[in-house]
Write a protein that holds these residues in place. Sequence first.
Motif, mmCIF file in Angstrom:
data_model
loop_
_atom_site.group_PDB
_atom_site.id
_atom_site.type_symbol
_atom_site.label_atom_id
_atom_site.label_comp_id
_atom_site.label_asym_id
_atom_site.label_seq_id
_atom_site.Cartn_x
_atom_site.Cartn_y
_atom_site.Cartn_z
ATOM 1 N N LYS A 125 42.110 53.496 48.758
ATOM 2 C CA LYS A 125 42.152 54.957 48.636
ATOM 3 C C LYS A 125 41.970 55.450 47.202
ATOM 4 O O LYS A 125 41.773 56.634 46.973
ATOM 5 C CB LYS A 125 43.466 55.487 49.207
ATOM 6 N N ASP A 126 42.026 54.536 46.222
ATOM 7 C CA ASP A 126 41.884 54.911 44.815
ATOM 8 C C ASP A 126 40.457 54.763 44.297
ATOM 9 O O ASP A 126 40.222 54.883 43.098
ATOM 10 C CB ASP A 126 42.821 54.059 43.947
ATOM 11 N N GLY A 127 39.519 54.459 45.177
ATOM 12 C CA GLY A 127 38.141 54.282 44.753
ATOM 13 C C GLY A 127 37.826 52.871 44.296
ATOM 14 O O GLY A 127 36.736 52.590 43.823
ATOM 15 N N GLY A 128 38.774 51.982 44.434
ATOM 16 C CA GLY A 128 38.568 50.585 44.068
ATOM 17 C C GLY A 128 38.452 49.726 45.311
ATOM 18 O O GLY A 128 38.165 50.219 46.407
ATOM 19 N N PHE A 129 38.694 48.448 45.126
ATOM 20 C CA PHE A 129 38.601 47.500 46.228
ATOM 21 C C PHE A 129 39.790 46.549 46.181
ATOM 22 O O PHE A 129 40.373 46.314 45.125
ATOM 23 C CB PHE A 129 37.306 46.685 46.135
ATOM 24 N N ASP A 130 40.121 45.998 47.333
ATOM 25 C CA ASP A 130 41.178 44.995 47.461
ATOM 26 C C ASP A 130 40.599 43.769 48.146
ATOM 27 O O ASP A 130 39.759 43.885 49.040
ATOM 28 C CB ASP A 130 42.332 45.498 48.334
ATOM 29 N N CYS A 138 48.574 25.671 46.851
ATOM 30 C CA CYS A 138 49.775 25.909 47.657
ATOM 31 C C CYS A 138 49.466 27.004 48.679
ATOM 32 O O CYS A 138 48.327 27.432 48.810
ATOM 33 C CB CYS A 138 50.975 26.277 46.770
ATOM 34 N N SER A 139 50.464 27.480 49.352
ATOM 35 C CA SER A 139 50.248 28.443 50.434
ATOM 36 C C SER A 139 50.331 29.904 49.986
ATOM 37 O O SER A 139 50.294 30.799 50.821
ATOM 38 C CB SER A 139 51.274 28.196 51.542
ATOM 39 N N LEU A 140 50.424 30.156 48.697
ATOM 40 C CA LEU A 140 50.563 31.527 48.210
ATOM 41 C C LEU A 140 49.287 32.335 48.422
ATOM 42 O O LEU A 140 48.187 31.872 48.128
ATOM 43 C CB LEU A 140 50.905 31.528 46.715
ATOM 44 N N TRP A 141 49.455 33.546 48.921
ATOM 45 C CA TRP A 141 48.372 34.517 49.037
ATOM 46 C C TRP A 141 48.709 35.679 48.124
ATOM 47 O O TRP A 141 49.869 36.095 48.044
ATOM 48 C CB TRP A 141 48.258 35.037 50.473
ATOM 49 N N ILE A 142 47.712 36.220 47.436
ATOM 50 C CA ILE A 142 47.916 37.393 46.587
ATOM 51 C C ILE A 142 46.849 38.434 46.909
ATOM 52 O O ILE A 142 45.802 38.118 47.470
ATOM 53 C CB ILE A 142 47.879 37.058 45.079
ATOM 54 N N GLN A 143 47.130 39.656 46.536
ATOM 55 C CA GLN A 143 46.170 40.745 46.685
ATOM 56 C C GLN A 143 45.595 41.034 45.304
ATOM 57 O O GLN A 143 46.340 41.139 44.331
ATOM 58 C CB GLN A 143 46.865 41.982 47.235
ATOM 59 N N VAL A 144 44.284 41.152 45.235
ATOM 60 C CA VAL A 144 43.613 41.441 43.964
ATOM 61 C C VAL A 144 42.924 42.794 44.087
ATOM 62 O O VAL A 144 42.172 43.032 45.031
ATOM 63 C CB VAL A 144 42.578 40.344 43.608
ATOM 64 N N LYS A 145 43.210 43.681 43.133
ATOM 65 C CA LYS A 145 42.585 45.005 43.085
ATOM 66 C C LYS A 145 41.517 44.995 41.995
ATOM 67 O O LYS A 145 41.723 44.424 40.936
ATOM 68 C CB LYS A 145 43.624 46.076 42.772
ATOM 69 N N TYR A 146 40.389 45.634 42.288
ATOM 70 C CA TYR A 146 39.319 45.698 41.292
ATOM 71 C C TYR A 146 38.448 46.918 41.558
ATOM 72 O O TYR A 146 38.517 47.541 42.620
ATOM 73 C CB TYR A 146 38.482 44.418 41.300
ATOM 74 N N TYR A 147 37.655 47.262 40.552
ATOM 75 C CA TYR A 147 36.759 48.413 40.621
ATOM 76 C C TYR A 147 35.354 47.961 40.270
ATOM 77 O O TYR A 147 35.173 47.084 39.430
ATOM 78 C CB TYR A 147 37.212 49.512 39.644
ATOM 79 N N GLU A 148 34.365 48.576 40.909
ATOM 80 C CA GLU A 148 32.974 48.272 40.565
ATOM 81 C C GLU A 148 32.645 48.912 39.230
ATOM 82 O O GLU A 148 33.116 49.997 38.916
ATOM 83 C CB GLU A 148 32.021 48.824 41.632
ATOM 84 N N GLU A 149 31.819 48.235 38.466
ATOM 85 C CA GLU A 149 31.423 48.791 37.163
ATOM 86 C C GLU A 149 30.061 49.411 37.245
ATOM 87 O O GLU A 149 29.231 49.110 37.991
ATOM 88 C CB GLU A 149 31.435 47.690 36.108
#
Length: 149
Positions: A125-130, A138-149
């Motif tokens: 909703k902020d104009g970026g991507f997840d 290991c079994s860890l999952w993370i969320q990464v937020k980024y924006y197109e340049e």
Amino acid sequence: MISYYEVLGVTPEASIPELKQAYKSKLLTSHPDKIDNSSAQVDIPLIKQAFATLVDPTSRKQYDKQLIESSKLKGFNINGGGLDIYSLDDFEFDNDEWSKSCPRCTAHKSICLTETDLEKGTPDKDGGFDIIVQCNSCSLWIQVKYYEE
């Protein structure tokens, strides 16, 4: 390891009056004369330390920060909000790949993303991507937020 909040039997949102009430109650119920089971061990100094830390706003803020960091090393989001969120800026870029050491298992460059991965990101909703990515070690999952340049 048990948190100071668990020692006093309160939530991290507990107010100062709630902390005081919990402290008094815990001391009263933990007194050696009040314990039914003679083999039960109660750490009165731990109760006192928990209260002293949490009742002081500066100490509490520092303790909460340490608690959050230690939980990230275990791969848990302390606020219950789901996955830990990182920015693509937290990653190193090398040879067409973004990589990061795992905050849980600390494996070097074990969380990796490529341009192809980023193309699969979900608009937010902020104009970026997840994008959600797993550690290769290991079994860890993370969320990464980024924006197109």
